[in-house]
Motif scaffolding. Structure first.
Motif, PDB file in Angstrom:
ATOM      1  N   GLU A  92       0.837  -1.207   0.000  1.00 11.27           N
ATOM      2  CA  GLU A  92       0.000   0.000   0.000  1.00 11.27           C
ATOM      3  C   GLU A  92       0.868   1.252   0.000  1.00 11.27           C
ATOM      4  N   PHE A  93       1.940   1.222   0.790  1.00 10.44           N
ATOM      5  CA  PHE A  93       2.893   2.336   0.802  1.00 10.44           C
ATOM      6  C   PHE A  93       3.451   2.555  -0.604  1.00 10.44           C
ATOM      7  N   ALA A  94       3.854   1.483  -1.249  1.00  6.36           N
ATOM      8  CA  ALA A  94       4.413   1.578  -2.603  1.00  6.36           C
ATOM      9  C   ALA A  94       3.375   2.124  -3.587  1.00  6.36           C
ATOM     10  N   GLU A  95       2.152   1.634  -3.503  1.00  6.43           N
ATOM     11  CA  GLU A  95       1.099   2.103  -4.415  1.00  6.43           C
ATOM     12  C   GLU A  95       0.788   3.578  -4.197  1.00  6.43           C
ATOM     13  N   ASP A  96       0.752   4.002  -2.953  1.00  3.25           N
ATOM     14  CA  ASP A  96       0.346   5.370  -2.642  1.00  3.25           C
ATOM     15  C   ASP A  96       1.454   6.399  -2.830  1.00  3.25           C
ATOM     16  N   PHE A  97       2.717   6.000  -2.645  1.00  2.00           N
ATOM     17  CA  PHE A  97       3.788   6.994  -2.653  1.00  2.00           C
ATOM     18  C   PHE A  97       4.862   6.760  -3.709  1.00  2.00           C
ATOM     19  N   LEU A  98       5.028   5.553  -4.180  1.00  6.83           N
ATOM     20  CA  LEU A  98       6.110   5.269  -5.116  1.00  6.83           C
ATOM     21  C   LEU A  98       5.645   5.162  -6.555  1.00  6.83           C
ATOM     22  N   ASP A  99       4.364   5.393  -6.781  1.00  5.14           N
ATOM     23  CA  ASP A  99       3.783   5.255  -8.114  1.00  5.14           C
ATOM     24  C   ASP A  99       3.975   6.543  -8.913  1.00  5.14           C
ATOM     25  N   CYS A 100       5.019   6.572  -9.707  1.00 11.81           N
ATOM     26  CA  CYS A 100       5.232   7.705 -10.609  1.00 11.81           C
ATOM     27  C   CYS A 100       6.020   7.204 -11.821  1.00 11.81           C
ATOM     28  N   ASP A 101       5.943   7.952 -12.892  1.00 13.03           N
ATOM     29  CA  ASP A 101       6.553   7.515 -14.147  1.00 13.03           C
ATOM     30  C   ASP A 101       7.951   8.081 -14.382  1.00 13.03           C
ATOM     31  N   CYS A 102       8.530   8.706 -13.375  1.00  9.84           N
ATOM     32  CA  CYS A 102       9.860   9.296 -13.521  1.00  9.84           C
ATOM     33  C   CYS A 102      10.913   8.220 -13.770  1.00  9.84           C
ATOM     34  N   GLN A 103      11.882   8.563 -14.548  1.00  9.50           N
ATOM     35  CA  GLN A 103      12.966   7.635 -14.836  1.00  9.50           C
ATOM     36  C   GLN A 103      13.759   7.310 -13.574  1.00  9.50           C
ATOM     37  N   ASP A 104      13.852   8.260 -12.661  1.00 12.15           N
ATOM     38  CA  ASP A 104      14.628   8.073 -11.437  1.00 12.15           C
ATOM     39  C   ASP A 104      13.809   7.525 -10.275  1.00 12.15           C
ATOM     40  N   ASN A 105      12.570   7.161 -10.524  1.00 14.26           N
ATOM     41  CA  ASN A 105      11.711   6.642  -9.466  1.00 14.26           C
ATOM     42  C   ASN A 105      12.376   5.442  -8.796  1.00 14.26           C
ATOM     43  N   PRO A 106      12.439   5.343  -7.510  1.00  7.84           N
ATOM     44  CA  PRO A 106      11.805   6.138  -6.461  1.00  7.84           C
ATOM     45  C   PRO A 106      12.686   7.253  -5.897  1.00  7.84           C
ATOM     46  N   TYR A 107      13.719   7.638  -6.600  1.00  6.46           N
ATOM     47  CA  TYR A 107      14.665   8.635  -6.086  1.00  6.46           C
ATOM     48  C   TYR A 107      14.445  10.007  -6.706  1.00  6.46           C
ATOM     49  N   CYS A 108      13.253  10.241  -7.224  1.00  7.32           N
ATOM     50  CA  CYS A 108      12.941  11.486  -7.929  1.00  7.32           C
ATOM     51  C   CYS A 108      12.407  12.573  -7.003  1.00  7.32           C
ATOM     52  N   GLY A 109      12.127  12.223  -5.751  1.00 10.34           N
ATOM     53  CA  GLY A 109      11.575  13.194  -4.817  1.00 10.34           C
ATOM     54  C   GLY A 109      10.061  13.154  -4.715  1.00 10.34           C
ATOM     55  N   HIS A 110       9.406  12.512  -5.673  1.00 12.55           N
ATOM     56  CA  HIS A 110       7.946  12.433  -5.636  1.00 12.55           C
ATOM     57  C   HIS A 110       7.406  11.650  -4.438  1.00 12.55           C
ATOM     58  N   PRO A 111       8.028  10.534  -4.044  1.00 12.46           N
ATOM     59  CA  PRO A 111       7.507   9.834  -2.862  1.00 12.46           C
ATOM     60  C   PRO A 111       7.483  10.728  -1.623  1.00 12.46           C
ATOM     61  N   GLU A 112       8.540  11.485  -1.424  1.00  8.01           N
ATOM     62  CA  GLU A 112       8.596  12.380  -0.271  1.00  8.01           C
ATOM     63  C   GLU A 112       7.533  13.471  -0.368  1.00  8.01           C
ATOM     64  N   ARG A 113       7.365  14.047  -1.556  1.00  7.98           N
ATOM     65  CA  ARG A 113       6.352  15.097  -1.732  1.00  7.98           C
ATOM     66  C   ARG A 113       4.946  14.550  -1.496  1.00  7.98           C
ATOM     67  N   LYS A 114       4.682  13.362  -2.015  1.00  4.66           N
ATOM     68  CA  LYS A 114       3.368  12.753  -1.810  1.00  4.66           C
ATOM     69  C   LYS A 114       3.125  12.489  -0.323  1.00  4.66           C
ATOM     70  N   PHE A 115       4.156  12.095   0.386  1.00  5.44           N
ATOM     71  CA  PHE A 115       3.997  11.820   1.804  1.00  5.44           C
ATOM     72  C   PHE A 115       3.736  13.112   2.581  1.00  5.44           C
ATOM     73  N   VAL A 116       4.394  14.181   2.206  1.00  5.60           N
ATOM     74  CA  VAL A 116       4.151  15.472   2.850  1.00  5.60           C
ATOM     75  C   VAL A 116       2.697  15.890   2.633  1.00  5.60           C
ATOM     76  N   VAL A 117       2.189  15.709   1.424  1.00  2.62           N
ATOM     77  CA  VAL A 117       0.784  16.017   1.139  1.00  2.62           C
ATOM     78  C   VAL A 117      -0.127  15.155   2.008  1.00  2.62           C
ATOM     79  N   TYR A 118       0.202  13.891   2.147  1.00  2.00           N
ATOM     80  CA  TYR A 118      -0.559  12.970   3.006  1.00  2.00           C
ATOM     81  C   TYR A 118      -0.623  13.506   4.431  1.00  2.00           C
ATOM     82  N   LEU A 119       0.508  13.932   4.984  1.00  2.00           N
ATOM     83  CA  LEU A 119       0.536  14.471   6.339  1.00  2.00           C
ATOM     84  C   LEU A 119      -0.320  15.733   6.446  1.00  2.00           C
TER      85      LEU A 119
END
Length: 151
Positions: free
Chosen positions: A55-82
């Protein structure tokens, strides 16, 4: 230090034991993201732990960036979640409880409080700067977001 640096796997020792490997405590550490993102070894985890990590992976690591999961999107999504949890009226203790229930993550309530306080101060600064610049719409949006966070 970013709030995501202070988010930890709730049962990291149990996970490490089940995987028979070292797993860092930090949920957003590279090795942890590799474990969750690649799925290597997830089959060896108990069902409850595996489901929450997926669930963590689906909610925060799901992005199409080439550098995923190191693109910064997981962290940004988590901040939005908080921030969304706070906007729902939850305090730091309740936010920590929900993170644990949702994703088997934990943080110290004081760190969550500090993050939320910093978010409010940032919105106050945005509002002030927007007013100085004559950007009423941005000032209004910042004021509304601040109101959501402060209740």
């Amino acid at each position: 230090m970013a709030i995501t640096d202070k988010i930890y796997l709730k049962n990291h020792r149990q996970i490490a034991s089940q995987l028979d490997t070292s797993v860092p405590k930090g949920a957003f550490k590279g090795a942890t993201l590799d474990l969750v993102f690649t799925g290597d070894g997830l089959a060896e985890l108990d069902e409850s732990t595996r489901d929450r990590l997926l669930e963590f992976a689906e909610d925060f690591l799901d992005c199409d960036c080439q550098d995923n999961p190191y693109c910064g999107h997981p962290e940004r999504k988590f901040v939005v979640y908080l921030l969304e949890l706070r906007a729902q009226g939850l305090g730091p203790d309740a936010i920590v409880d929900v993170m644990g229930d949702d994703y088997m993550l934990y943080a110290y309530s004081g760190d969550v409080l500090s993050f939320l306080d910093s978010a409010v101060r940032t919105l106050e600064a945005v509002e002030s700067l927007a007013e100085v610049e004559g950007d009423g719409e941005t000032a209004r949006l910042a004021r509304e977001a601040k109101r959501e966070l402060t209740g």
